[in-house]
Design an enzyme around this catalytic site. Structure first.
Site, PDB file in Angstrom:
ATOM      1  CG  ASP A   1      -6.566  -0.052 -16.834  1.00 48.99           C
ATOM      2  OD1 ASP A   1      -7.252  -0.222 -18.123  1.00 48.99           O
ATOM      3  OD2 ASP A   1      -7.213   0.747 -16.267  1.00 48.99           O
TER       4      ASP A   1
ATOM      5  CG  ASP B   1      10.913   0.844  -0.400  1.00 50.58           C
ATOM      6  OD1 ASP B   1      11.569   0.662   0.321  1.00 50.58           O
ATOM      7  OD2 ASP B   1       9.651   0.364  -0.512  1.00 50.58           O
ATOM      8  N   GLY B   2      12.825   2.992  -4.154  1.00 47.52           N
ATOM      9  CA  GLY B   2      13.527   3.294  -5.466  1.00 47.52           C
ATOM     10  C   GLY B   2      15.082   3.165  -5.418  1.00 47.52           C
TER      11      GLY B   2
ATOM     12  CG  PHE C   1      -0.516  -2.642  -0.215  1.00 49.39           C
ATOM     13  CD1 PHE C   1      -0.941  -3.517   0.769  1.00 49.39           C
ATOM     14  CD2 PHE C   1      -0.699  -1.326  -0.116  1.00 49.39           C
ATOM     15  CE1 PHE C   1      -1.450  -3.055   1.850  1.00 49.39           C
ATOM     16  CE2 PHE C   1      -1.267  -0.678   0.931  1.00 49.39           C
ATOM     17  CZ  PHE C   1      -1.823  -1.740   1.997  1.00 49.39           C
TER      18      PHE C   1
ATOM     19  CB  THR D   1       4.477  -4.131   1.099  1.00 48.91           C
ATOM     20  OG1 THR D   1       5.884  -4.349   0.804  1.00 48.91           O
ATOM     21  CG2 THR D   1       4.171  -5.190   2.117  1.00 48.91           C
ATOM     22  CB  ALA D   2       5.840  -2.726  -4.151  1.00 46.85           C
TER      23      ALA D   2
END
Length: 310
Positions: free
Chosen positions: A182, A77-78, A197, A193-194
């Site tokens: 944070d 994905d990156g 998620f 979904t990244a």
């Protein structure tokens, strides 16, 4: 009569031998079909590794992004997010070939490259539009000091591990809540979904146009994940009383420091990201396959004739 040159961008993760081998197969198939493989000009390592097979050209030097027909991405994905940056100013869709682990954005696995290349040459694919985010950073006086975009998410985080940041969330020009945390993740359905998620946010089907807002380790009674409409404006202000600075990350690739008083405004971008699809399938099936979800015991769809609603 001359035939217009077909320029296909090939983006690969150069540090894995199997990815280089797969990229050579892709470039060989494109060259044999009369298409012109184009490589990113900002990665001399991959250019050197792949230039042995054919005379290759580079994006931004020999070919303009507006002339790219399709981007083929070999990696996780990156790498797909990197390709989205490269073609941002054009219209080329992105076809992801998963060479990583999950590869949620990828369309196919590496074992079907040959069939995929035949489909690419025949232009036998569909294009899916994915919502992106427009991100602006304003300083305390209100001047815009940084602008960017995101396909997955924009994240406001604390810069120092030992300190907490104080923020206030605003939705559509109205304050919602203030607390120490944070950070805050603001995600698209694609990015649900990244990081969203992992942070406990909801999975959002790509057909649902929405924006998720997920606090990270918030010290507050009301700090639940939120889902707002696609046209909503989400603002995160780093309060002046914050001890230290924050940092904005977009897709984990582009960052900007946030001093106390900085304000991050996130809206839907006017420009979407285009993904090439060879095998349109239910998103549910993609979730099950990518996350290896247990579905043992499923008895199949209900075949009972539907009755009209009362």
């Amino acid at each position: 009569m001359t035939t217009q040159q077909r320029n296909i961008l090939v983006v690969a993760h150069a540090r894995r031998e199997e990815t280089i081998a797969a990229a050579l197969r892709v470039i060989g198939a494109l060259t044999a079909a009369g298409a012109r493989p184009v490589l990113p000009g900002d990665d001399p390592e991959i250019v050197a590794a792949l230039a042995e097979i054919a005379p290759l050209v580079t994006l931004g030097v020999d070919v303009d992004v507006a002339d790219i027909e399709l981007a083929i991405v070999l990696g996780g994905d990156g790498t797909i997010l990197r390709a989205a940056e490269l073609v941002r100013d054009g219209t080329a869709p992105i076809l992801g070939i998963n060479m990583g682990h999950v590869g949620f954005l990828a369309e196919i696995e590496a074992d079907v490259i040959d069939d995929a290349m035949r489909r690419v040459i025949d232009r036998d694919y569909e294009v899916e539009e994915r919502m992106a985010l427009s991100v602006r950073v304003k300083d305390a006086p209100g001047s815009v000091i940084y602008e960017t975009w995101a396909l997955n998410e924009a994240t406001v985080e604390k810069a120092a591990r030992e300190r907490m940041m104080e923020v206030i969330i605003e939705i559509d020009g109205r304050p919602l809540s203030s607390f120490g945390c944070d950070g805050i993740v603001i995600a698209t359905p694609t990015g649900s979904t990244a990081y969203n998620f992992s942070a406990g946010g909801p999975v959002i089907w790509p057909t649902v146009e929405a924006i998720a807002v997920v606090p990270l380790s918030a010290h507050a009674l009301f700090a639940r994940p939120l889902v707002v409409g696609p046209e909503a404006s989400v603002a995160i202000e780093v309060l002046a009383r914050t001890d230290g600075t924050g940092i904005l990350w977009c897709d984990g690739r582009r960052s900007h420091d946030l001093p106390p008083g900085a304000r991050v405004v996130v809206r839907r971008s006017r420009r979407s990201v285009r993904l090439a699809r060879l095998h349109p399938a239910p998103f549910t099936d993609r979730l099950v396959r990518k996350f290896q979800l247990p579905v043992t015991g499923w008895r199949g769809p209900d075949t009972t004739p539907a009755r009209e609603n009362p």
